[in-house]
Enzyme design. Structure first.
Site, short mmCIF file in Angstrom:
data_model
loop_
_atom_site.label_atom_id
_atom_site.label_comp_id
_atom_site.label_asym_id
_atom_site.label_seq_id
_atom_site.Cartn_x
_atom_site.Cartn_y
_atom_site.Cartn_z
N VAL A 84 36.58 49.26 38.42
CA VAL A 84 37.91 50.21 38.39
C VAL A 84 38.39 50.06 36.91
O VAL A 84 39.00 49.58 36.70
CB VAL A 84 38.55 49.79 39.72
N ASP A 109 38.91 36.52 59.66
CA ASP A 109 39.02 36.50 61.14
C ASP A 109 37.99 35.17 61.23
O ASP A 109 36.81 35.11 61.61
CB ASP A 109 38.18 37.66 61.57
N PHE A 110 38.89 34.13 61.96
CA PHE A 110 37.75 32.51 61.73
C PHE A 110 38.20 32.62 63.27
O PHE A 110 38.39 32.60 64.31
CB PHE A 110 38.81 31.12 61.73
N HIS A 159 47.09 39.96 39.06
CA HIS A 159 45.93 40.41 39.58
C HIS A 159 45.98 39.58 40.28
O HIS A 159 45.44 37.98 40.90
CB HIS A 159 44.09 40.45 38.85
N GLY A 171 42.83 49.54 47.90
CA GLY A 171 43.10 51.21 49.10
C GLY A 171 43.67 51.70 48.40
O GLY A 171 43.78 52.57 49.01
N GLU A 172 43.41 52.20 47.23
CA GLU A 172 43.53 53.39 46.47
C GLU A 172 42.44 53.85 45.82
O GLU A 172 42.30 55.15 45.25
CB GLU A 172 45.28 52.99 45.07
N PHE A 181 46.10 49.81 43.32
CA PHE A 181 45.25 48.66 44.89
C PHE A 181 44.15 49.06 44.85
O PHE A 181 43.71 50.09 45.38
CB PHE A 181 46.42 49.60 46.26
N ASP A 182 43.96 48.42 44.12
CA ASP A 182 41.98 48.40 44.08
C ASP A 182 41.50 48.70 45.04
O ASP A 182 40.12 49.73 44.91
CB ASP A 182 41.28 47.72 42.66
N ASN A 228 39.23 50.45 33.60
CA ASN A 228 39.26 49.16 32.59
C ASN A 228 38.49 48.13 33.11
O ASN A 228 37.69 47.43 32.57
CB ASN A 228 40.40 49.31 31.72
N TYR A 229 39.24 47.78 33.88
CA TYR A 229 38.95 46.13 35.03
C TYR A 229 37.21 46.61 35.37
O TYR A 229 36.45 47.05 35.77
CB TYR A 229 40.03 45.80 35.71
NI NI Z 1 43.86 41.22 33.10
#
Ligand code: NI
Length: 656
Positions: free
Chosen positions: A389, A451-452, A444, A310-311, A307-308, A391-392
C-alpha cells in the site's frame, strides 16, 4: 470455470463477470450514461445461521441446506458521485436490492489514483511549481496520491485526493529518497480536476540515492555477503495439511480460507477436532481496518492518515507471491480474484501462501536427577499474504499451533514515508534518516474483527485482572496475588484499554459449557505490542478512527457491522463504526459476541529503517484457556534425531 464448493468461497472470475452482466442488463444501470466505476465486487456472505446449519448437517449426516451465491457490488456514479450498493442474486440471475447513497466515499480504485497522478504530473501550474525548485524533467517525477481525509474545510467537497511529488532520477530508482516537500495538489477524483495547488515554499530535494537493490549493497556495504550457506527445508512425504478447495485440515484444525477485496485474507469456520467432536472457535476472523496517523503538523504531512483497508483495500493491494515469497518448504498457494474499476475480474495468482514451519520446542522436561525426560518439537501452519500500500508493505500472517493457539502477526516493511528538510535544520516531529531527508513519527493501527463461537454461538467476555493483597491475616507473607474475573455486560463496559499494572486481559468463554474440572471453556486474548494514540482528542483522526482510542471493543454479532471505522471511512467526518454501534450499549453477555481488538505500532524511525525497513512484527495470540482438559499437544510424537552431530542424547532434540 471451477464451481465454488463451499458457500464462503470467494467469487470466481466467472461470477465477477456474471455480476456485472446482470447489473448492466438492469434498467437502473442506464442512469450511468456518464460512466460508473466498479469499486468492489465481493461475495455476499451467507447468513450465519444457515452456515451453522450446514456444518451441523455435515457433522450429523443430515441434509445440506441450499445456500445461494450472491454478490455485493459497490458502484460509483462518475457524474454525480453517488454510491450504489447492489446485491446480485447470481443463481437467480436477478438484482435483489439496489440502494443509492449520497455523501459517502467508497475506497479509491487503482484507476482513479493513477488518473489523478497523471493529471498532476501534466498540470502546467504544478510543473511551474516544480520548476521553481529546479525540477524540469517532468517525466522523472512520481506523483503519490493520498486519501484527502476530512479536516472540516467547507471548500473541500467531493471525492478528493491530496497529491505530493517525488523525484525519480531513473525509472527503477526509489522515489521515496527524493521528496518534494511543501507542494500539495488537491484533486477531484470524480471529475478528474485540479482543485488547488498549495505551495508552502521551496525545500531542497534530498539527493542521496535510497535504492535497495544489489547495486546499492555494493555501493554502501562493499558487496553482498559471501558467508551464507544454503538452508533447505525438505518434506519428502509432502505437507501434513489437506486442502479441499478452500477448506484446510491440519493437526485437528479445520478452517476455510477466504479473501475479500477490502480485508484480504479471511479465516472462517475455524474449529478444532477434539476427540471425535468438532469444536467451533471462530466463525470469522479478519483485519477489519487499518489506519496510519502521522504526527507531523507540516502542511505536506499533517493529512497523512491512510485507512489502508477502507480507503485502498488490502485485498486489492495484494501482491502475487509468484515472484518469490518468504515461505520455505512445501507451499500451497491460493489464487485470489478481485476487480478493476471497469468491473473486470483481476486475478492475483498465488495471493495467499500456506505452509508448515518448524517452530522450535513445543514442550520439554528433562529431570535433572536422572537425565531422563521428554521433548517435543513444534510446528505451525502459516497462512499469509502481503499487500503493498503506497510506500509500505504489510504481511498478514495467521498461525495455527499444535497446542491449540491461534496467532496473528502483521509484518511491516517497505519504505518510510519521507519529507525534505533544509540543511542544518532538525525536524520537530521526525528523524533525519539520510542527508536532508526527514522520516516523520507515525503509528500503525490494526483492528482485528474476531467473531468467536466457542462451542456454540452464545459467548461472554471476561476481564481478568491481578493485584497484590493488602497485608493482614489473609496475607501474612505479603506475597499473595489475587485475581478477579468480571464479565463485561454491555457494549460501553466492553470498551477497554490494556493495563500492564493489573496484567489485564480478556477471555472469551462459553458460560454454558464447562470443561472436565468445571471451568467455563474459553480462549484468552494475549496482547502483543500495543500503543495508544498521541493525537489530541480534538484531532480529525481521533474522530474518524475512533477505534484506535480503545484496545478492545465488544459488540453483539450484527452482519452489517463489518469494519471498525464503518463502511465508508474515506473523508468521513468521524464517529462511524465502533463508537456509533457501541453507543447503543447493547447486551454482550451470553450472546453472539464479536471482539474487535485494536493494536498499534508506534514508529519513531531509525537510521536502520533506511533505505528499506527490516520487518517489524506486531500481533496477538488467542490461547485456549480451560478449553481442553489438558495440554492438547500431549499426543505429538517424539521426533527422530537425524543429525548425528547433535548434542542431545534424547529423541527429539531441542537444540536444533
Ligand atoms: Ni512505520
Amino acid at each position: 470455470m471451477s464451481s465454488p464448493r463451499h458457500p464462503l468461497d470467494p467469487l470466481s472470475t466467472d461470477e465477477v463477470l456474471r455480476a456485472r452482466e446482470l447489473i448492466v442488463a438492469d434498467e437502473r444501470f442506464q442512469r450511468f450514461e456518464g460512466g460508473c466505476r466498479y469499486i468492489t465486487v465481493d461475495l455476499r456472505i451467507p447468513a450465519k445461521d444457515v452456515l451453522r446449519a450446514r456444518i451441523e448437517a455435515i457433522e450429523t449426516g443430515g441434509e445440506l441446506p441450499s445456500i445461494g451465491r450472491e454478490a455485493d457490488v459497490c458502484l460509483l456514479d462518475r457524474v454525480d458521485g453517488s454510491t450504489h450498493e447492489i446485491v446480485v442474486d447470481l443463481d437467480g440471475g436477478a438484482i435483489s436490492t439496489w440502494r443509492r447513497i449520497e455523501g459517502v466515499q467508497p475506497l479509491a480504485t487503482v484507476e482513479e489514483l493513477s488518473e489523478a497522478e497523471d493529471l498532476v504530473q501534466n498540470d502546467p501550474d504544478f510543473q511551474a511549481a516544480l520548476a521553481k525548485r529546479g525540477i524540469t524533467d517532468f517525466e522523472g517525477i512520481q506523483i503519490d496520491a493520498w486519501p484527502a481525509g476530512n479536516f472540516g474545510d467547507p471548500t473541500e467537497t467531493g471525492r478528493l485526493a491530496r497529491c505530493v511529488a517525488f523525484v525519480k532520477p531513473k525509472p527503477l530508482d526509489s522515489e521515496w529518497a527524493h521528496p518534494v516537500d511543501g507542494l500539495i495538489a488537491l484533486v477531484d477524483l470524480t471529475h478528474l480536476e485540479m482543485l488547488r495547488i498549495d505551495d508552502h515554499g521551496v525545500v531542497p530535494v534530498p539527493e542521496e540515492s535510497g535504492n535497495f537493490d544489489v547495486e546499492a549493497a555494493e555501493h554502501w556495504m562493499g558487496g553482498l555477503r559471501t558467508d551464507i550457506k544454503p538452508i533447505e527445508i525438505k518434506q519428502p512425504e509432502g505437507p501434513s495439511f489437506e486442502v479441499d478447495g478452500n477448506v484446510v485440515r491440519w493437526q485437528n484444525w479445520e478452517l476455510h480460507v477466504g479473501f475479500t477485496p477490502r480485508e484480504g485474507l479471511v479465516l472462517s469456520e475455524v474449529a478444532y477436532r477434539d476427540g471425535g467432536e468438532r469444536r467451533s472457535i471462530l466463525h470469522r476472523a479478519s483485519i477489519s481496518e487499518m489506519v496510519v496517523p502521522y504526527g507531523d503538523p507540516n502542511p505536506t504531512h499533517y493529512f497523512k492518515n491512510a485507512f489502508d483497508a477502507g480507503e485502498n483495500g488490502l485485498g486489492i493491494a495484494a501482491s502475487s507471491l509468484t515472484l518469490g515469497c518468504d515461505c520455505l518448504g512445501e507451499i500451497h498457494y491460493f489464487d485470489a480474484t478481485v476487480n478493476n474499476g471497469a468491473g473486470d475480474p483481476v486475478e492475483i495468482p498465488n495471493a495467499i501462501c500456506m505452509h508448515e514451519e518448524d517452530f522450535g520446542v513445543l514442550w520439554r522436561h528433562i529431570e535433572w536427577r536422572t537425565g531422563e525426560g521428554e521433548i517435543r518439537r513444534s510446528r505451525r501452519l502459516v497462512i499469509s499474504f502481503f499487500a503493498a500500500v503506497g510506500n509500505y508493505d504489510y504481511g498478514f500472517f495467521w498461525y495455527l499451533q499444535q497446542d491449540g493457539t491461534i496467532e496473528f502477526e502483521a509484518k511491516l516493511t517497505g519504505v518510510l514515508s519521507t519529507g525534505g528538510i533544509a540543511p542544518g535544520e532538525e525536524p520537530g516531529h521526525g528523524v533525519v534518516v539520510a542527508p536532508g531527508l526527514n522520516a516523520m513519527v507515525h503509528q500503525h493501527y490494526f483492528n482485528a474483527r474476531l467473531d468467536f463461537d466457542i462451542d456454540g454461538v452464545d459467548n461472554s467476555v471476561v476481564e481478568v485482572e491481578s493485584q497484590s493483597m493488602p497485608p493482614g491475616p489473609a496475607n501474612p507473607w505479603n506475597n499473595a496475588i489475587e485475581f478477579t474475573r468480571r464479565t463485561l455486560e454491555t457494549e460501553l463496559e466492553g470498551r477497554r484499554r490494556l493495563n500492564t499494572s493489573s496484567a489485564r486481559w480478556w477471555e472469551v468463554v462459553n458460560p454454558n459449557r464447562t470443561g472436565r474440572l468445571g471451568h467455563p471453556v474459553g480462549f484468552r486474548l494475549v496482547a502483543g505490542e500495543n500503543a495508544v494514540p498521541y493525537a489530541h482528542p480534538d484531532a480529525a483522526i481521533m474522530k474518524r478512527a475512533a477505534f484506535i482510542t480503545e484496545h478492545l471493543w465488544v459488540t453483539p454479532y450484527e452482519p452489517e457491522e463489518r469494519y471498525a471505522a464503518g463502511e465508508y471511512p474515506s473523508q468521513h467526518p468521524g464517529g462511524g463504526g465502533l463508537p456509533e454501534w457501541t453507543d447503543q450499549d447493547r447486551n454482550i453477555d451470553d450472546t453472539d459476541v464479536v471482539l474487535w481488538y485494536t493494536f498499534g505500532h508506534h514508529h519513531i524511525p531509525r537510521t536502520e529503517d533506511w533505505p528499506i525497513m527490516p520487518v517489524a512484527r506486531i500481533g496477538f495470540m488467542l490461547k485456549p484457556t480451560n478449553f481442553f482438559a489438558r495440554n492438547p499437544s500431549l499426543d505429538v510424537p517424539p521426533s527422530v534425531p537425524h543429525d548425528p552431530s547433535c548434542h542431545s542424547n534424547k529423541p527429539g532434540c531441542d537444540h536444533c
